[in-house]
Design an enzyme around this catalytic site. Structure first.
Site, short mmCIF file in Angstrom:
data_model
loop_
_atom_site.label_atom_id
_atom_site.label_comp_id
_atom_site.label_asym_id
_atom_site.label_seq_id
_atom_site.Cartn_x
_atom_site.Cartn_y
_atom_site.Cartn_z
N ASP A 112 0.84 -1.19 0.00
CA ASP A 112 0.00 0.00 0.00
C ASP A 112 0.88 1.24 0.00
O ASP A 112 1.54 1.54 0.99
CB ASP A 112 -0.91 0.00 1.23
CG ASP A 112 -1.97 1.09 1.18
OD1 ASP A 112 -1.87 1.98 0.31
OD2 ASP A 112 -2.90 1.06 2.01
N ASP B 40 -1.83 5.62 -6.57
CA ASP B 40 -2.19 4.73 -5.46
C ASP B 40 -2.14 3.28 -5.92
O ASP B 40 -2.65 2.94 -6.99
CB ASP B 40 -3.59 5.07 -4.95
CG ASP B 40 -4.02 4.18 -3.81
OD1 ASP B 40 -3.27 4.05 -2.83
OD2 ASP B 40 -5.12 3.59 -3.90
#
Length: 407
Positions: free
Chosen positions: A116, A288
């Site tokens: 992440d 992202d």
């Protein structure tokens, strides 16, 4: 260990990454130093594959649903509170898209952790975790494990998450421990690659120079893996860069300056305010790894969608869940290009279209950001990044992108 500390269930941490062993021969490709194997969560090498295979429509709808939750989380990072809890369990997505094989402790214990880029937390579930998977870190077997008290300066940085009697701070390089049930967490932990002060990058700066890159394998190539490279060694030399922008409200997010979008050869008419970076409101564009499908604020998405449809001609448009531009007849596909400051990235069709297994339905795999988000946030998601080497050079405040067949 101080008497006030409790035994714990989840171990957020920063750690040295080393070669992992013990997976099945097919999946046990040796890591090379600081280059680690990245797997799609549905890979045959992943223990997190769903027990029953979903249909194409079911898998698309599930990913769309996960993305909605993810977008709400990202929005919460840039709006409202000036500081958001780093490891708030309810805001960490349980179902990762990509996982990386790492080892923790001495001797090494292998974990498959969610990757992440928009999170600073790094943790693994440890012995005693309620609701966690069978693979947990056993601190009693690690000679490099060391406990810290609640009054330690590093622990105090996360006391906004939960009061001290319910957290235990431990250290490998340094570790924060949060007592939780584990039900809302990635099964074997989280490898947060954000650039905030408590992140793995910040704390291993002398080792990896706050630099990393990844190449994410395609959804179509579940039998193959990509790679995560930590540090400056082995990074591509021929690569285009765009500056990274800093948002003091949420330093971990990787903002970039998206100037315009082209469909085919035409630059789409998008208001500058729809793409503008605003550190006060959190508006702008981020890269992202945890969101699957790119989301653009409504004015930007509608402009891109309408130009895409115009290029399709009179073909009948259908929808699938949150995708409102799907076709069931053969169509000629234009290119889509993101124009960043100093860098243009032209996407091949596989990076912005999804196709049904039978090939009978094709959808534009982008959507408008939900209306209820607190910040006008554009998210360049992982489908659009697949089969590209994406390089995060934090010391030089730049992000690089180059085509690479990760499979």
């Amino acid at each position: 260990m101080k008497p006030s500390l409790l035994h714990s269930s989840i171990l957020p941490l920063l750690f040295l990454l080393t070669v992992a062993h013990g997976l099945s021969p097919k999946c046990n490709t040796p890591d090379k130093g600081s280059t680690l194997q990245v797997l799609h969560v549905f890979s045959p090498c992943s223990p997190f594959r769903p027990p029953t295979q979903l249909s194409w429509e079911e898998s698309v709808l599930q990913m769309q649903s996960d993305d909605k939750t993810r977008l709400l989380y990202l929005s919460s990072l840039v709006a409202g509170k000036s500081v958001v809890p780093i490891a708030s369990g309810r805001q960490i997505i349980q179902s990762p898209t990509y996982i990386v094989r790492v080892t923790v402790g001495t001797p090494p214990q292998t974990m498959l952790m969610a990757v992440d880029t928009s999170n600073d937390a790094a943790w693994v579930p440890c012995t005693g975790c309620v609701g966690c998977s069978s693979a947990v870190f056993d601190s009693a077997k690690s000679t490099s494990f060391k406990s810290l008290g609640c009054q330690d300066a590093q622990c105090k940085q996360v006391t906004d998450i939960v009061h001290c009697p319910h957290i235990l701070c431990l250290t490998l390089l340094w570790v924060v421990l949060l007592k939780t049930t584990g039900n809302s967490m990635p099964p074997q932990g989280l490898l947060g690659l954000g650039r905030g002060p408590l992140s793995l990058l910040s704390q291993t700066q002398s080792l990896y120079q706050s630099t990393f890159s990844y190449c994410l394998p395609s959804f179509k190539s579940l039998n193959f893996s990509g790679s995560l490279k930590l540090g400056t060694k082995g990074q591509p030399l021929r690569i285009k860069y765009t500056p990274l922008l800093k948002n003091p409200r949420r330093s971990s997010l990787y903002y970039v300056n998206l100037l315009a979008i082209k469909v085919g050869r035409r630059i789409v008419n998008i208001s500058a305010t729809a793409l503008a970076f605003n550190p006060t409101t959190g508006a702008g564009t981020i890269i992202d790894s945890g969101t699957v499908f790119t989301r653009l604020v409504q004015p930007a998405y509608i402009a891109v969608r309408d130009e895409f449809r115009r290029r399709m001609g009179p073909a009948t448009v259908s929808s699938l869940g949150g995708f409102d531009t799907c076709y069931t007849v053969p169509v000629t596909i234009p290119t889509i290009t993101f124009l960043f400051a100093g860098m243009n990235v032209t996407l091949p069709p596989d990076n912005f279209l999804i196709h049904s297994t039978a090939g009978s339905t094709t959808c534009l795999a982008m959507a408008a950001a939900p209306d209820n988000l607190n910040a006008a946030l554009n998210v360049i998601a992982n489908l659009q990044q697949q089969n590209h080497r994406v390089l995060f050079d934090v010391p030089n405040s730049r992000l690089g992108v180059a085509r690479e067949l990760c499979t």
